[in-house]
Design a protein around this motif. Structure first.
Motif, short mmCIF file in Angstrom:
data_model
loop_
_atom_site.label_atom_id
_atom_site.label_comp_id
_atom_site.label_asym_id
_atom_site.label_seq_id
_atom_site.Cartn_x
_atom_site.Cartn_y
_atom_site.Cartn_z
N UNK A 1 0.85 -1.19 0.00
CA UNK A 1 0.00 0.00 0.00
C UNK A 1 0.89 1.24 0.00
N UNK A 2 0.47 2.26 -0.71
CA UNK A 2 1.20 3.52 -0.67
C UNK A 2 0.91 4.21 0.66
N UNK A 3 1.81 5.10 1.12
CA UNK A 3 1.57 5.80 2.38
C UNK A 3 0.27 6.60 2.34
N UNK A 4 -0.36 6.72 3.48
CA UNK A 4 -1.59 7.49 3.61
C UNK A 4 -1.28 8.80 4.35
N UNK A 5 -1.53 9.90 3.67
CA UNK A 5 -1.25 11.23 4.22
C UNK A 5 -2.56 11.89 4.62
N UNK A 6 -2.63 12.38 5.86
CA UNK A 6 -3.82 13.09 6.35
C UNK A 6 -3.41 14.46 6.88
N UNK A 7 -4.23 15.44 6.60
CA UNK A 7 -4.01 16.79 7.13
C UNK A 7 -4.83 16.93 8.41
N UNK B 1 1.65 10.77 8.40
CA UNK B 1 1.95 9.80 7.35
C UNK B 1 1.75 8.41 7.94
N UNK B 2 0.87 7.63 7.33
CA UNK B 2 0.53 6.31 7.84
C UNK B 2 1.05 5.21 6.91
N UNK C 1 2.22 5.16 12.37
CA UNK C 1 1.87 6.53 11.95
C UNK C 1 2.90 7.51 12.48
N UNK C 2 3.37 8.39 11.63
CA UNK C 2 4.34 9.42 12.01
C UNK C 2 3.69 10.79 11.90
N UNK D 1 15.87 15.52 9.16
CA UNK D 1 16.33 14.20 9.57
C UNK D 1 15.52 13.11 8.88
N UNK D 2 16.17 12.27 8.05
CA UNK D 2 15.47 11.11 7.45
C UNK D 2 14.99 10.17 8.56
N UNK D 3 13.97 9.38 8.27
CA UNK D 3 13.47 8.45 9.28
C UNK D 3 12.93 7.20 8.61
N UNK D 4 12.85 6.13 9.41
CA UNK D 4 12.30 4.86 8.95
C UNK D 4 10.98 4.61 9.66
N UNK D 5 9.99 4.18 8.90
CA UNK D 5 8.66 3.96 9.45
C UNK D 5 8.35 2.46 9.43
#
Length: 222
Positions: A67-73, A98-99, A139-140, A130-134
Motif C-alpha cells: 500500500x502507498x503511504x496514507x497522508x492526512x491533514x 503519514x501512515x 503513523x508518524x 532528519x530522514x526516518x524509517x517507518x
C-alpha cells in the motif's frame, strides 16, 4: 510387365512375404522415441517450475499487499488572519500524519518537503532535516511552523488573503513531496518520488474549517 509396377514377392501359398527391418531401423526408431519422451519431460518440468514460481509470487503478493503511504491533514492555521495588521508576525502552523498501512513492509523517508500554495503560488516551504524509517502499521506525525524566511507572503498577497477572509473562507493547498524506499526483510527498493496534495480552507479566525480537518490527501508517485 509394366515398367511402372512394383513386383510383390509371394510365398508358395500365394501370400505376401513380410519384409524384416534391419537393426539400424529399430535403433533409429528407439532413438526417435527417446528424443520425443525427453522433449516432453523437459517441457513438463519447465511448465511445472513456471507454475510453482507463479503460485509463490502470488502468495507473496497476497501476504505483503503493498500500500502507498496514507497522508492526512490534521491541523492547519494562520492565526494572524484574525488580525487586520498581523502581516509582519504571520505564522502558518501545520500538522500532517503519514501512515504506513502495510503489514510487512517498512518505509524509508530519505527526504521530505512541505510546501504551501495560495492561488497556485508558493507562499512558504520547509524541509525535514532528519530522514526516518517507518515500521509497518505505524503513523508518524509531521508538524511545523512557517514564518520569517520560510513564509514568503508579500503585502499584496496578504491583502488578497484578507479579501478572501472577508468572504468567509481562504483556500490553500499543502503539498508533501518525499523521496521514499520500501523495505521488505533485508531488501530495499529503489527511490520513489511521492507527492501528496492536500486542499485546505481556513475561516475568518485563521483556523482550519471542519470540512477540511482530518481529510486524506491524494497520493501519487513520479
Amino acid at each position: 510387365m509394366n515398367s511402372n509396377q512394383i513386383p510383390i514377392h509371394t510365398n508358395p501359398a500365394g501370400r505376401p512375404i513380410k519384409r524384416h527391418h534391419t537393426a539400424r531401423y529399430y535403433v533409429h526408431r528407439v532413438h526417435e522415441s527417446l528424443s520425443t519422451r525427453l522433449s516432453k519431460l523437459v517441457c513438463s518440468i519447465f511448465l511445472t517450475l513456471l507454475l510453482i514460481m507463479g503460485i509463490i509470487t502470488f502468495i507473496l503478493w497476497l501476504s505483503l499487499r503493498p500500500h502507498r503511504p496514507r497522508i492526512h491533514l490534521r491541523e492547519f492555521s494562520i492565526p494572524a488572519l484574525a488580525q487586520q495588521n498581523g502581516f509582519e508576525n504571520a505564522q502558518l502552523i501545520f500538522n500532517v500524519t503519514a501512515r504506513n498501512a502495510n503489514q510487512n513492509i517498512g518505509i524509508y523517508y530519505d527526504a521530505m518537503q512541505i510546501t504551501v500554495y495560495y492561488e497556485d503560488r508558493s507562499i512558504g516551504s520547509t524541509s525535514l532535516l532528519h530522514p526516518f524509517f517507518q515500521e509497518p502499521k505505524n503513523t508518524t506525525v509531521l508538524f511545523g511552523t512557517l514564518s520569517g524566511a520560510t513564509l514568503t507572503v508579500t503585502s499584496e498577497r496578504w491583502s488578497a488573503l484578507l479579501a478572501d477572509r472577508s468572504r468567509g473562507t481562504v483556500i490553500f493547498r499543502l503539498e508533501v513531496t518525499a523521496s521514499i524506499r520500501f523495505k521488505v526483510s533485508t531488501w530495499s527498493s529503489k527511490h520513489h518520488k511521492l507527492h501528496a496534495k492536500c486542499p485546505v480552507g481556513v475561516g475568518p479566525d485563521g483556523l482550519i474549517l471542519a470540512s477540511y480537518k482530518d481529510k486524506r490527501c491524494p497520493v501519487y508517485f513520479t
